[in-house]
Design an enzyme around this catalytic site. Structure first.
Site, PDB file in Angstrom:
ATOM      1  N   GLY A 176      -7.233  13.495  83.052  1.00  0.00           N
ATOM      2  CA  GLY A 176      -6.249  13.751  84.100  1.00  0.00           C
ATOM      3  C   GLY A 176      -6.916  14.133  85.409  1.00  0.00           C
ATOM      4  N   GLY A 192      -5.263  15.190  88.140  1.00  0.00           N
ATOM      5  CA  GLY A 192      -4.308  15.952  88.949  1.00  0.00           C
ATOM      6  C   GLY A 192      -4.983  17.197  89.510  1.00  0.00           C
ATOM      7  CG  PHE A 193      -2.799  19.930  91.993  1.00  0.00           C
ATOM      8  CD1 PHE A 193      -3.337  19.927  93.266  1.00  0.00           C
ATOM      9  CD2 PHE A 193      -1.494  19.513  91.835  1.00  0.00           C
ATOM     10  CE1 PHE A 193      -2.603  19.515  94.360  1.00  0.00           C
ATOM     11  CE2 PHE A 193      -0.744  19.092  92.919  1.00  0.00           C
ATOM     12  CZ  PHE A 193      -1.289  19.096  94.180  1.00  0.00           C
ATOM     13  N   GLY A 194      -5.380  20.161  88.250  1.00  0.00           N
ATOM     14  CA  GLY A 194      -6.250  20.851  87.309  1.00  0.00           C
ATOM     15  C   GLY A 194      -7.541  20.093  87.064  1.00  0.00           C
ATOM     16  CB  VAL A 229      -6.229   9.361  77.216  1.00  0.00           C
ATOM     17  CG1 VAL A 229      -6.605   9.993  75.874  1.00  0.00           C
ATOM     18  CG2 VAL A 229      -7.380   9.491  78.195  1.00  0.00           C
ATOM     19  CD  GLU A 252      10.584  20.330  97.815  1.00  0.00           C
ATOM     20  OE1 GLU A 252       9.941  21.344  98.102  1.00  0.00           O
ATOM     21  OE2 GLU A 252      10.177  19.479  97.000  1.00  0.00           O
ATOM     22  CG  ASP A 306       2.329  21.085  85.555  1.00  0.00           C
ATOM     23  OD1 ASP A 306       1.892  22.083  86.156  1.00  0.00           O
ATOM     24  OD2 ASP A 306       3.011  20.200  86.103  1.00  0.00           O
ATOM     25  CB  ALA A 362       0.083  22.592  92.986  1.00  0.00           C
TER      26      ALA A 362
END
Lengths: 453, 453
Positions: free
Chosen positions: A29, A31-33, A97, A188, A317, A333
């Site tokens: 992944g 993403g942010f992590g 994956v 939003e 997450d 995030a």
């Protein structure tokens, strides 16, 4: 601080299996992590193998602006290779994956497999239809660029269709937009759709009155933005209503089909439904063969490892992390970013034979935007809304975007959108053709030899 | 100057059929010709009905930069509604025109029809596979945003695939790129692909050497950029070869399939083939029921009307216009722009009962770019190349982009690309989902009532 103990207790750092080579850290992944973990391993003597099914890191907090034609897809995403291009110990692999084999310490993906010494699972969440997968067809979620472009295309097309049909089109719900779920994304989206209709579309169409577009925001709970202080929630609701969004709380969606939605027994005709009601863990978590929580998350120890495996970390997450007060950290995030950096430190410690450290989240606050000059923010005990919160929101989001290019483009997009009252990313583009057979993308003849060494 | 004569000679302006209402001008196509015609009719007492099958005007000269990941799709296109939003006498309709009925003066499109007093056909050209339509699948052209995104996606994916396979991948032509046709588009594509490999990809991949990517530029004729002076052609060829592009002239493509191309009997393995070898008129021209030239173009009189119909103008690439020296004007943006403006003036004259005027093209010169700091230009007798031509090319293209926003974004994109050596629009995005039945886009219940009154 965890003490060094026996391996059975799971608190002992794991030396590399074979000391002649550098240990391999596989990160699932980007993403942010995952991306922050990879970057924080820059100077570590490990090889990093970062797999993602997309070639880009996505700044999800701004995804709703792509869905509502304020920003381009290119503005809020960076090619992962670009982000780590200077980091020679990282190899990036584009691939989905399919399973994690903890027994043999292998991650399998479409096109190959890779062995790990340490694994960081940062696969994130996906849209949760709570047992109604058939709703996905009519009510796209908002987790990927594809979702956002699907939403955008749909919103632009219903306005075109309404213009083609002229005044009689309202009865069929062509210009009725239903957003399900009043969390940050839902709020939003609802605000942004209403703004497009009011500020942008109104000057573009001749035969319909775009300001008559209805935007409904539904939530099963008793208030919007439940993660926030009750007073701020209430303020957000009032702001939404001032903008013309119809907020319906305690509203249970019972059906979604081509024509509209059924809520608390009431039928609402609506050609556009956006699903922002919930997320669940990536199905990949199931291949870890451990018990997951109700949202499909993996429980982790204070040092971010799975209790069942000393070599596998889960962050972002997808991790269920309880802090010292027993609270589970939310899927935000900043949590993922901090966990990504922390996991990198812990891997360095493990490699050096030092004990791992417990993660603790430094909560800098949170904020949600509702529309132009309207937002709410909670920073510690300081709770505020309005223009100040909105400016803070803009500033923080610009700051955390990855890459100078993205910051420049997003800033420019906002100036056009908020000062010029335009949404210029309003193109309806036919999707690129998928060429049959031209590129047999996942079946490579040497796909089994893709170890990162 | 044409004199007022009898209607049979076709030189008499046509008053509106019914003097109580404003005459209706239908314009097919929102490209350079159609859009400029619509804008130039701003103060005319006519109603304008502008139909395009896309919701955006596309700046085609920069399309190759979207295909090679230098710019975003949003940067070089503007929603047509946005461009004419302040012009109250224009109605924009998104729809594909299916036929023109000159007898009843009706234009039919998917979703409705519209009557005209004057018709401007500015439907442009499409890719020409010269009797080999099956090649389209393997070798996309470069006429629409969709084409460009298809190319971009393919180029990015072969690099990913090569990285997945590692060093052995070269034999299969995974990193061999063939561009067919050495006109401006072909030359620009070949140069840009080579630059991506050399300057951008080289830092991003670990297991392959992107500089070993081969780029071949093929043309059936004896030189590149045949529209230019021979010396400049030669210079362009040398520039391309200096950049590492293999230029093959007098090269006839005999076959294109999944594995590669066959040229003059030689087999070249190549997973990526881009077709820039030719264009032909929009099939819509056939519904005009007149003879077309070999390229499918409609011959027009000096005042831009069809010889066979006093109410139908044809402009832009689709028009075959011979100037006073008997030369046919080339399919270039400036020709279409000037014809669009001219046709608007002629329609105003017709409405006012004045005689129409002959069009004459003011040739300001032409230029083509090859790569960073390499271009050629012909301005009257002044022929030059190199950095100066390239800067002129950048300046002129920025200037002619429609909309301040696009100019700002493109300028920024170029700064990143040429100064920062990055191509940041390098996302592989899954195409938006087309939702079955959710929006029955073309079948509207009131579709037959779409007259512009």
């Amino acid at each position: 601080m965890p003490q060094e103990t026996t391996s059975e207790r799971g608190d002992v750092p794991i030396p590399p299996a074979d000391s002649k080579r550098r240990p391999c850290v596989v990160i699932i992944g980007g993403g942010f992590g995952g991306l922050n973990a990879a970057r924080a391993l820059k100077r570590a003597s490990v090889d990093v193998f970062l797999i993602d099914r997309h070639n880009h890191h996505l700044f999800q907090p701004l995804l709703y602006q792509v869905a509502t034609a304020g920003l381009s897809a290119d503005d809020i995403a960076s090619p992962i290779r670009e982000v780590v291009r200077r980091q020679q110990n990282v190899q990036v692999m584009l691939g989905e994956v399919t399973s994690i084999d903890r027994e043999s310490r292998v991650v399998r993906y479409e096109g190959g497999e890779v062995n790990y010494d340490y694994l960081v699972v940062a696969a994130g969440m996906q849209t949760n239809y709570f047992g109604n997968p058939q709703w996905e067809e009519q009510a796209p979620g908002l987790k990927t660029l594809r979702d956002a472009l699907t939403c955008r295309r749909h919103i632009l097309e219903v306005f075109e269709q309404a213009e083609r049909e002229g005044e009689g089109s309202e009865g069929r719900g062509l210009l009725t937009f239903v957003v399900v779920g009043a969390g940050a994304t839902g709020v939003e989206m609802a605000g942004a759709i209403r703004e497009i209709a009011y500020q942008v579309m109104v000057k573009d169409f001749r035969r319909i009155d775009p300001t008559r577009a209805r935007v409904l925001l539904l939530d099963a709970g008793p208030r919007v933005l439940t993660g926030y202080d009750e007073e701020l929630s209430e303020r957000a609701r009032r702001d939404l209503e001032k903008m013309g969004v119809e907020v319906r709380l305690n509203a249970m969606v019972e059906a979604i089909d081509e024509e509209g939605v059924t809520v608390n027994g009431e039928r609402i005709l609506a050609k556009t439904v956006v699903w922002a009601a919930g997320v669940k863990g990536s199905p990949l978590a199931e291949t870890l063969n451990v018990e997951l929580d109700r949202m499909g998350r993996v429980s982790v120890r204070p040092d971010l490892r799975m209790p069942e495996d000393d070599r596998v970390f889960v962050i972002g997450d997808l991790a269920r992390f309880e802090n010292e007060d027993g609270e589970v950290l939310p899927g935000l995030a900043p949590v993922a970013v901090q966990q990504g950096k922390h996991v990198a430190e812990n891997i360095k410690r493990a490699v050096e034979g030092k004990p791992l450290e417990a993660f603790s989240y430094w909560d800098r606050g949170k904020m949600a935007t509702i529309g132009r000059a309207r937002a709410i923010a909670e920073i510690g005990d300081w709770k505020f809304g309005g223009l100040l919160a909105w400016l803070a929101w803009l500033f923080v989001h610009l700051l955390f975007l990855i890459g100078f290019r993205n910051r420049a483009y997003v800033l420019m997009g906002w100036i056009f959108a908020y000062v010029g009252m335009r949404r210029s990313a309003r193109l309806i583009v036919d999707p690129p053709k998928e060429r049959a057979g031209a590129l047999n993308f996942w079946q490579s003849p040497r796909a089994d030899e893709v170890h990162a060494e």
